[in-house]
Design a protein around this motif. Structure first.
Motif, short mmCIF file in Angstrom:
data_model
loop_
_atom_site.label_atom_id
_atom_site.label_comp_id
_atom_site.label_asym_id
_atom_site.label_seq_id
_atom_site.Cartn_x
_atom_site.Cartn_y
_atom_site.Cartn_z
N HIS A 14 -3.66 -5.10 -5.39
CA HIS A 14 -4.01 -4.05 -4.44
C HIS A 14 -4.89 -2.99 -5.11
CE1 HIS A 14 -3.70 -0.86 -1.44
NE2 HIS A 14 -3.31 -0.06 -2.42
N PHE A 15 -4.48 -2.55 -6.31
CA PHE A 15 -5.26 -1.53 -7.01
C PHE A 15 -6.64 -2.08 -7.39
CE2 PHE A 15 -1.14 0.64 -8.05
CZ PHE A 15 -1.47 1.87 -7.51
N ILE A 55 1.39 6.73 -7.06
CA ILE A 55 0.34 7.71 -7.37
C ILE A 55 0.81 9.13 -7.07
CG2 ILE A 55 -1.98 8.49 -6.79
CD1 ILE A 55 -1.98 5.95 -8.44
N GLU A 96 0.84 -1.21 0.00
CA GLU A 96 0.00 0.00 0.00
C GLU A 96 0.87 1.25 0.00
OE1 GLU A 96 -3.75 1.92 2.53
OE2 GLU A 96 -2.93 -0.05 3.04
N THR A 112 -8.91 -2.19 -4.34
CA THR A 112 -9.34 -0.84 -3.95
C THR A 112 -10.46 -0.34 -4.87
OG1 THR A 112 -7.06 -0.42 -3.25
CG2 THR A 112 -8.51 1.48 -3.39
N ALA A 170 2.10 1.61 -3.55
CA ALA A 170 1.04 2.11 -4.43
C ALA A 170 0.84 3.62 -4.23
CB ALA A 170 -0.26 1.36 -4.16
N ILE A 186 -3.40 3.23 -15.38
CA ILE A 186 -4.22 4.08 -14.52
C ILE A 186 -4.25 5.48 -15.11
CG2 ILE A 186 -4.53 5.03 -12.21
CD1 ILE A 186 -2.83 2.70 -11.15
N LEU A 203 -8.97 2.77 -13.79
CA LEU A 203 -8.08 1.63 -13.95
C LEU A 203 -8.52 0.74 -15.11
CD1 LEU A 203 -7.92 2.55 -10.87
CD2 LEU A 203 -7.13 0.25 -10.39
#
Length: 361
Positions: A64-65, A17, A10, A68, A13, A110, A97
């Motif tokens: 993970h993405f 971003i 996390e 989410t 990630a 993304i 995404l």
């Protein structure tokens, strides 16, 4: 007080971003390779490598993405799409995404959509005269206007800037039907397509028509069903705006023909078609090509140019779509880009990148 536990993946990630947002990137590419994973960001029309990760971290990062964004983390054999809205250094950022299977592993792209950013209306086009023409189109009480261009050419941004302006200037009720909603705006009422809940384009449009709209925005004409829905909405006495992926303005007219839309209805409703491109401007601070850090400085690096097909030229294009040998005479994207280069606004290399002569196609 309970302190939330943040996992390493996390943290990674969030770092990716944040780095992309700080550099004002438009997209993040997470690409699996044979021995590692490559993370790239898009600055204007260039992909800039930012990070190389161990092979095993790729699947964990993409999972993970996907988790989410409420996507199916167990499904890796088919493409998926999803959306998230997150806080990046105090700024709301929309993330769209898209996963794509490649051999036995997934890749992820993304799209970054800053929620607060909106182009000032006077900066909508490189040439102010075109901005005035676009706003004048929205004075129509009914009809269909189509905005065309490739992915990332700024169609949605242009559309929302125009809708926001007309909502305040002409005090009109604007309702959008999108899949998905890319940016949140207080000045318009936004409806998201949700087929699982029964909100299809057709069902959503029926509900919108009972909601006393003045202007309806249909997110994208991507198939025959959506094209027919957009035209029928325009026939009800409303102004309908939509987007389409075509090479130029004439291409949208031919595409409607290919979709099998009733041609008499098209002739009765279609008001104008625009084609748009984002061009890279000559930087007053750099000689030649700008280094990546120059793009992150927040300076005005790109602008939109348009070709507009309306009036007699639109009529001629519709006749040509029916097979008649008709010549159209209007200022094309090629002409507009040439003008920008001659005035010293646009990089000369943009002509080769964006212009496709019919003889070469």
């Amino acid at each position: 007080m309970v302190v939330p536990i943040v996992s390493e993946i996390e943290i990674l990630a969030n770092r990716i971003i944040t780095d992309a947002a700080r550099n004002q990137a438009t997209d993040i590419h997470i690409i699996p390779r044979k021995n590692d994973t490559l993370v790239q960001i898009r600055l204007t029309n260039k992909l800039i490598p930012r990070l190389s990760l161990p092979k095993d971290e790729c699947d964990r990062l993409i999972s993970h993405f996907k988790f989410t964004a409420n996507m199916d983390i167990g499904e890796r054999r088919r493409p998926q799409s999803g959306a998230i809205v997150c806080d990046v250094n105090g700024q709301l950022m929309g993330l769209r995404l898209s996963t794509l299977p490649s051999n036995s592993r997934e890749s992820l792209v993304i799209r970054l959509l800053p929620q607060q950013d909106q182009i000032p209306f006077h900066q909508l086009s490189l040439f102010p005269s075109m901005t005035r023409k676009l706003l004048a189109l929205l004075k129509h009480a009914h009809g269909l206007i189509i905005f065309t261009g490739p992915t990332g050419s700024g169609k949605t941004t242009t559309l929302y800037s125009l809708l926001n302006e007309t909502a305040h200037l002409f005090h009109r009720n604007v309702i959008t039907l999108e899949d998905p909603v890319e940016k949140n705006y207080d000045s318009v009422l936004q409806v998201q397509v949700n087929e699982k809940a029964g909100v299809t384009y057709a069902a959503g449009l029926k509900a919108i028509l009972r909601h006393d709209p003045d202007i309806i925005m249909v997110g994208e004409i991507r198939d025959a069903e959506t094209a027919k829905i957009a035209v029928r909405a325009a026939l009800t006495g409303h102004l309908v705006l939509s987007t389409m992926h075509t090479r130029d303005a004439k291409g949208a007219v031919f595409r409607l023909r290919e979709f099998g839309v009733n041609w008499l209805e098209v002739e009765q409703t279609l008001i104008a078609v625009t084609a748009q491109r984002l061009v890279e401007l000559i930087c007053p601070f750099c000689e030649g090509e700008c280094p990546p850090h120059c793009y992150s400085g927040g300076r005005w690096k790109r602008a939109s140019v348009f070709e507009l097909l309306s009036g007699r030229n639109l009529t001629a294009a519709m006749r040509a779509a029916k097979g008649e040998m008709i010549e159209t005479n209007y200022r094309t994207l090629k002409d507009v880009i040439k003008k920008g280069i001659a005035l010293g606004y646009i990089q000369p290399s943009e002509y080769d990148r964006l212009v496709y002569d019919d003889e070469e196609a």
